[in-house]
Design a protein around this motif. Structure first.
Motif, PDB file in Angstrom:
ATOM      1  N   SER A 189      60.804  36.027  47.464  1.00  0.00           N
ATOM      2  CA  SER A 189      61.193  37.434  47.451  1.00  0.00           C
ATOM      3  C   SER A 189      61.712  37.846  48.823  1.00  0.00           C
ATOM      4  N   ILE A 190      62.348  38.992  48.873  1.00  0.00           N
ATOM      5  CA  ILE A 190      62.777  39.554  50.149  1.00  0.00           C
ATOM      6  C   ILE A 190      61.619  40.375  50.689  1.00  0.00           C
ATOM      7  N   ALA A 191      61.143  39.992  51.867  1.00  0.00           N
ATOM      8  CA  ALA A 191      60.066  40.747  52.500  1.00  0.00           C
ATOM      9  C   ALA A 191      60.640  42.020  53.102  1.00  0.00           C
ATOM     10  N   SER A 192      59.892  43.103  53.036  1.00  0.00           N
ATOM     11  CA  SER A 192      60.345  44.395  53.557  1.00  0.00           C
ATOM     12  C   SER A 192      59.290  44.987  54.487  1.00  0.00           C
ATOM     13  N   PRO A 193      59.106  44.364  55.660  1.00  0.00           N
ATOM     14  CA  PRO A 193      58.123  44.926  56.591  1.00  0.00           C
ATOM     15  C   PRO A 193      58.565  46.281  57.125  1.00  0.00           C
ATOM     16  N   THR A 194      57.619  47.040  57.619  1.00  0.00           N
ATOM     17  CA  THR A 194      57.903  48.334  58.249  1.00  0.00           C
ATOM     18  C   THR A 194      57.247  48.335  59.623  1.00  0.00           C
ATOM     19  N   VAL A 195      57.810  47.518  60.503  1.00  0.00           N
ATOM     20  CA  VAL A 195      57.293  47.364  61.859  1.00  0.00           C
ATOM     21  C   VAL A 195      58.167  48.187  62.793  1.00  0.00           C
ATOM     22  N   ASP A 196      57.578  49.005  63.631  1.00  0.00           N
ATOM     23  CA  ASP A 196      58.338  49.848  64.567  1.00  0.00           C
ATOM     24  C   ASP A 196      58.870  48.982  65.704  1.00  0.00           C
ATOM     25  N   THR A 197      60.128  48.544  65.573  1.00  0.00           N
ATOM     26  CA  THR A 197      60.725  47.683  66.599  1.00  0.00           C
ATOM     27  C   THR A 197      61.254  48.464  67.794  1.00  0.00           C
ATOM     28  N   SER A 198      61.112  49.801  67.792  1.00  0.00           N
ATOM     29  CA  SER A 198      61.469  50.559  68.996  1.00  0.00           C
ATOM     30  C   SER A 198      60.386  50.340  70.071  1.00  0.00           C
ATOM     31  N   ALA A 199      59.219  49.931  69.648  1.00  0.00           N
ATOM     32  CA  ALA A 199      58.123  49.565  70.561  1.00  0.00           C
ATOM     33  C   ALA A 199      58.131  48.049  70.746  1.00  0.00           C
ATOM     34  N   ALA A 200      57.433  47.560  71.753  1.00  0.00           N
ATOM     35  CA  ALA A 200      57.311  46.106  71.942  1.00  0.00           C
ATOM     36  C   ALA A 200      56.729  45.494  70.668  1.00  0.00           C
ATOM     37  N   THR A 201      57.351  44.427  70.216  1.00  0.00           N
ATOM     38  CA  THR A 201      57.000  43.799  68.940  1.00  0.00           C
ATOM     39  C   THR A 201      56.812  42.309  69.154  1.00  0.00           C
ATOM     40  N   THR A 202      55.826  41.730  68.496  1.00  0.00           N
ATOM     41  CA  THR A 202      55.540  40.309  68.659  1.00  0.00           C
ATOM     42  C   THR A 202      55.959  39.518  67.429  1.00  0.00           C
ATOM     43  N   ILE A 203      56.670  38.429  67.675  1.00  0.00           N
ATOM     44  CA  ILE A 203      56.977  37.439  66.643  1.00  0.00           C
ATOM     45  C   ILE A 203      55.966  36.315  66.844  1.00  0.00           C
TER      46      ILE A 203
END
Length: 125
Positions: free
Chosen positions: A88-102
Motif C-alpha cells: 500500500s501507499i503509506a501516508s505518514p503525517t510527520v511535521d517535516t518543518s521541524a527536525a525529522t529523523t529517518i
C-alpha cells in the motif's frame, strides 16, 4: 528490529513539495530465511523491504511531501522504488518543518543470518 542507520533532516530543509530519495544497499545471508529492512520517517513506517534467496539488495524509497510539510506519501513493500507493487501507499503525517529523523532498521527471522547496511545515500529534490 535493530537500528542500522539514523539520519536527522534539519528543520526548514524540506518544503511543502519536497522529495527525499533514499537509496539503501544491504547485504544478506543468501538463503530462504526472510530478512526485513524497514525505513521510518519520524517514527512512522514508510517502507518495508523483504529479502530472501539473494546475497544483496539495492533499494529506492521516495518520500514525497504532498503540498504540505506535514503530509507525505511513500510506497511500501517495493524494493526497486518504482514499478508495480502489492504494498500500500503509506501516508505518514510527520511535521517535516521541524527536525525529522529517518531511521533504517533490520530484522532477521533466524539469528544466525546476517543483514548489513553496506551503503546509504539520501537525495533531496
Amino acid at each position: 528490529f535493530v537500528t542500522l542507520a539514523s539520519i536527522t533532516i534539519p528543520s526548514g530543509l524540506l518544503g511543502a513539495n519536497a522529495k527525499l530519495k533514499i537509496y539503501p544497499l544491504w547485504l544478506t545471508t543468501n538463503n530462504a530465511n526472510i530478512k526485513t529492512l524497514r525505513l521510518n520517517l519520524g517514527g512512522v513506517v514508510c517502507s518495508t523491504m523483504v529479502s530472501q534467496n539473494v546475497p544483496n539488495n539495492s533499494g529506492l524509497v521516495i518520500i514525497r511531501n504532498t503540498n504540505n510539510e506535514a503530509a507525505q506519501k511513500c510506497s511500501s513493500g517495493l524494493v526497486a522504488g518504482i514499478g508495480a507493487s502489492s504494498g500500500s501507499i503509506a501516508s505518514p503525517t510527520v511535521d517535516t518543518s521541524a527536525a525529522t529523523t529517518i531511521t533504517i532498521t533490520g530484522q532477521l527471522a533466524v539469528g544466525t543470518d546476517t543483514l548489513t547496511l553496506e551503503d546509504l545515500f539520501v537525495e533531496l529534490s
